[in-house]
Structures are given as structure tokens and as C-alpha cells.
Design a protein around this motif. Structure first.
Motif, short mmCIF file in Angstrom:
data_model
loop_
_atom_site.label_atom_id
_atom_site.label_comp_id
_atom_site.label_asym_id
_atom_site.label_seq_id
_atom_site.Cartn_x
_atom_site.Cartn_y
_atom_site.Cartn_z
N GLU A 42 1.20 35.33 -21.85
CA GLU A 42 2.06 34.10 -22.59
C GLU A 42 0.98 32.84 -22.76
OE1 GLU A 42 5.62 33.15 -20.42
OE2 GLU A 42 6.12 35.21 -20.34
N LEU A 43 0.15 32.36 -21.68
CA LEU A 43 -0.79 31.73 -21.70
C LEU A 43 -1.65 31.67 -22.78
CD1 LEU A 43 -1.66 28.90 -20.05
CD2 LEU A 43 -2.99 30.42 -18.57
N ARG A 44 -2.33 32.62 -23.11
CA ARG A 44 -3.53 32.88 -24.13
C ARG A 44 -3.08 32.26 -25.43
NH1 ARG A 44 -4.50 38.17 -23.43
NH2 ARG A 44 -5.73 37.57 -21.42
N PRO A 45 -2.05 32.68 -26.25
CA PRO A 45 -1.73 32.09 -27.25
C PRO A 45 -1.43 30.43 -27.40
CG PRO A 45 0.01 33.43 -26.86
CD PRO A 45 -0.98 33.49 -25.92
N VAL A 46 -0.70 30.21 -26.25
CA VAL A 46 -0.56 28.75 -26.31
C VAL A 46 -1.82 27.99 -25.78
CG1 VAL A 46 0.45 26.81 -24.62
CG2 VAL A 46 1.90 28.98 -25.24
N ARG A 47 -2.93 28.51 -24.97
CA ARG A 47 -3.94 27.79 -24.78
C ARG A 47 -4.77 27.67 -26.07
NH1 ARG A 47 -6.75 31.06 -20.98
NH2 ARG A 47 -7.52 32.24 -22.77
N ASP A 48 -5.02 28.80 -26.76
CA ASP A 48 -5.52 28.93 -28.14
C ASP A 48 -5.00 27.87 -29.00
OD1 ASP A 48 -7.14 30.72 -26.94
OD2 ASP A 48 -5.98 32.47 -28.16
N ASP A 49 -3.63 27.58 -29.13
CA ASP A 49 -2.86 26.72 -29.97
C ASP A 49 -3.26 25.40 -29.62
OD1 ASP A 49 -1.19 25.67 -32.12
OD2 ASP A 49 0.13 25.33 -30.43
N PHE A 50 -3.19 24.99 -28.36
CA PHE A 50 -3.75 23.81 -27.87
C PHE A 50 -5.13 23.49 -28.18
CE2 PHE A 50 -6.00 21.36 -24.24
CZ PHE A 50 -5.72 20.16 -24.71
N GLU A 51 -6.12 24.47 -28.05
CA GLU A 51 -7.42 24.12 -28.14
C GLU A 51 -7.73 23.80 -29.65
OE1 GLU A 51 -9.53 27.46 -26.38
OE2 GLU A 51 -9.38 26.60 -24.35
N ALA A 52 -6.96 24.62 -30.48
CA ALA A 52 -7.07 24.37 -31.99
C ALA A 52 -6.67 22.91 -32.43
CB ALA A 52 -6.33 25.52 -32.76
N LYS A 53 -5.65 22.51 -32.02
CA LYS A 53 -5.05 21.29 -32.19
C LYS A 53 -6.15 20.00 -31.71
CE LYS A 53 -0.31 22.51 -32.72
NZ LYS A 53 1.01 22.65 -32.49
#
Length: 131
Positions: A42-53
Motif C-alpha cells: 500500500e505504501l509503494r504507490p503512495v510514496r511514488d505519488d508523493f515523490e512525483a508531486k
């Protein structure tokens, strides 16, 4: 809006990161390991989204910051032009008044009587309150 979306992504990322850390601190049993694996997924896509933003903001903010001059410069120019016009008109009016006061044919007593006459006319108007 981009900053708000980044903050929301950061909160989600921190919440899930805390969840992963909580499962890592627990005893390594089968159900805990399964929950830890699920929390990491669950953390992986949320981390990727945060890093992209975050990366997008880090790229855009310097451009946004440097573009502020394009917005403020015309406003300052307009202000300066308005001040030039205003002070030029005031200088002209002051010059005219100075010439009127410096006329040699009109003594001070006569000017004072004329001013008092004009003031009494103004005071006689119905829109003037008596004090």
C-alpha cells in the motif's frame, strides 16, 4: 492547489509509513508478516505519488517564483507613471497659484477681503453645516 495536493499526499505517505513501522516493531509472526507485506504494498504507490508531486513542485516553484517579475513590473510602471502625471499637474497648479499671488497690482488686504467674501459665499450654501 499543487501544494495542497502535495501536502495531502505527504500526510497519506506518513500515515502508511507509520503503519509499516508499527508492523516492523511487532514480533515476526505469520499474520504480522502478512500485514507488513500488505502495508508495504500500500505504501509503494503512495510514496511514488508523493515523490512525483514533490518533484513537480520542486521543478515548478523556481519558474513560478521568477515569473513574479512579469506580473509586478507593469504594476510598478503604472504606479510610477501615475505619480509622474499627478506631481506634474500639482507642479503646474502650484506655479499658476504662485503667479496669481505674486501679481504686483493686488495688495494683501484686497486678497484677504476677496478670500473672506468667497468663504462667506461657501458658508451661506445649504449644504454647509454650522459649527
Amino acid at each position: 492547489m499543487a501544494v495542497k495536493r502535495r501536502e495531502q499526499a505527504l500526510q497519506d505517505y506518513r500515515r502508511l509509513q507509520a503503519k509499516v513501522e508499527k508492523y516492523e516493531e511487532k514480533e515476526k509472526t505469520g499474520p504480522v508478516l502478512a500485514k507488513l507485506h500488505q502495508a508495504r504494498e500500500e505504501l509503494r504507490p503512495v510514496r511514488d505519488d508523493f515523490e512525483a508531486k514533490n518533484k513537480q513542485l520542486l521543478d515548478e516553484m523556481p519558474r513560478f517564483y521568477s515569473s513574479r517579475l512579469d506580473y509586478f513590473q507593469p504594476s510598478f510602471e503604472s504606479l510610477i507613471r501615475a505619480q509622474v502625471v499627478y506631481y506634474s499637474e500639482m507642479h503646474k497648479i502650484f506655479g499658476d497659484l504662485t503667479q496669481q499671488l505674486d501679481q504686483p497690482g493686488c495688495p494683501d488686504e484686497q486678497r484677504e477681503r476677496e478670500n473672506e467674501a468667497r468663504l462667506s459665499e461657501l458658508r451661506a450654501l445649504s449644504i454647509v453645516a454650522d459649527d
